[in-house]
Design an enzyme around this catalytic site. Structure first.
Site, mmCIF file in Angstrom:
data_model
loop_
_atom_site.group_PDB
_atom_site.id
_atom_site.type_symbol
_atom_site.label_atom_id
_atom_site.label_comp_id
_atom_site.label_asym_id
_atom_site.label_seq_id
_atom_site.Cartn_x
_atom_site.Cartn_y
_atom_site.Cartn_z
ATOM 1 N N TYR A 81 8.227 13.483 -13.144
ATOM 2 C CA TYR A 81 7.363 12.007 -13.926
ATOM 3 C C TYR A 81 7.464 11.012 -12.695
ATOM 4 O O TYR A 81 8.005 11.150 -11.914
ATOM 5 C CB TYR A 81 8.596 11.455 -14.760
ATOM 6 C CG TYR A 81 9.815 10.635 -14.679
ATOM 7 C CD1 TYR A 81 9.783 9.624 -14.416
ATOM 8 C CD2 TYR A 81 10.969 11.899 -14.470
ATOM 9 C CE1 TYR A 81 11.132 9.096 -13.967
ATOM 10 C CE2 TYR A 81 12.035 11.102 -14.273
ATOM 11 C CZ TYR A 81 12.184 9.750 -13.864
ATOM 12 O OH TYR A 81 13.212 8.985 -13.539
ATOM 13 N N CYS A 82 6.458 10.271 -13.079
ATOM 14 C CA CYS A 82 6.368 9.064 -11.960
ATOM 15 C C CYS A 82 6.134 7.836 -13.097
ATOM 16 O O CYS A 82 6.582 7.888 -14.035
ATOM 17 C CB CYS A 82 5.097 9.482 -10.936
ATOM 18 S SG CYS A 82 3.544 9.340 -11.918
ATOM 19 N N ARG A 83 5.484 6.617 -12.310
ATOM 20 C CA ARG A 83 5.199 5.595 -13.199
ATOM 21 C C ARG A 83 4.092 6.041 -14.571
ATOM 22 O O ARG A 83 4.655 5.386 -15.705
ATOM 23 C CB ARG A 83 4.617 4.414 -12.499
ATOM 24 C CG ARG A 83 4.329 3.256 -12.957
ATOM 25 C CD ARG A 83 3.750 1.875 -11.963
ATOM 26 N NE ARG A 83 3.544 1.047 -12.705
ATOM 27 C CZ ARG A 83 2.211 0.508 -13.346
ATOM 28 N NH1 ARG A 83 1.255 1.512 -13.101
ATOM 29 N NH2 ARG A 83 2.247 -0.624 -13.924
ATOM 30 N N GLY A 85 1.987 8.915 -14.547
ATOM 31 C CA GLY A 85 1.442 10.307 -14.701
ATOM 32 C C GLY A 85 0.530 11.001 -13.548
ATOM 33 O O GLY A 85 0.397 11.948 -13.441
ATOM 34 N N ILE A 110 6.879 7.317 -16.771
ATOM 35 C CA ILE A 110 7.954 6.367 -17.229
ATOM 36 C C ILE A 110 7.606 5.108 -18.194
ATOM 37 O O ILE A 110 8.113 4.834 -18.935
ATOM 38 C CB ILE A 110 9.107 6.062 -16.412
ATOM 39 C CG1 ILE A 110 10.414 5.894 -16.982
ATOM 40 C CG2 ILE A 110 8.456 5.063 -15.751
ATOM 41 C CD1 ILE A 110 11.467 5.776 -15.657
#
Length: 114
Positions: A81-83, A85, A110
């Protein structure tokens, strides 16, 4: 049908190895303590809050990114995951090219988790 299947078609090697999960699906999957859960944001973003038990491997670190993933089990699923996607999907593609068999990505990152 996953988003990648729609974008890349059913024959794509990427679409077979990368699956984008909803927040609900992702939460159920990472609830298991035995998953490889990786936050690909920067260390600063990671310090600002992350999913419990996640490790931080910064997508922007080039060879250090690849070296860190070489230490993980390529046959075991990886949850990224990242901020939002975007980075995690790029990271997922890179992992597949590195030989990872199954990669899961958090749809919306996230930002959707909270």
């Amino acid at each position: 049908m996953s988003i990648l299947n729609k974008l890349l078609g059913p024959k794509s090697d990427l679409s077979e190895k990368i699956e984008i999960l909803s927040v609900e699906e992702y939460k159920k999957a990472v609830n298991n303590n035995d998953v490889q859960l990786v936050d690909v944001r920067t260390p600063r973003e990671f310090r600002g809050g992350h999913i419990a038990r996640a490790i931080n491997i910064d997508y922007f670190q080039g060879t250090a990114f690849e070296e860190a993933f070489e230490k993980l089990d390529k046959g075991k699923p990886v949850y990224l995951y990242c901020r939002s996607g975007n980075r995690s999907l790029k990271a997922a593609r890179k992992l597949v090219s590195m030989g990872f068999e199954k990669v899961y990505d958090l749809q919306g990152g996230i930002l959707k988790w909270k």
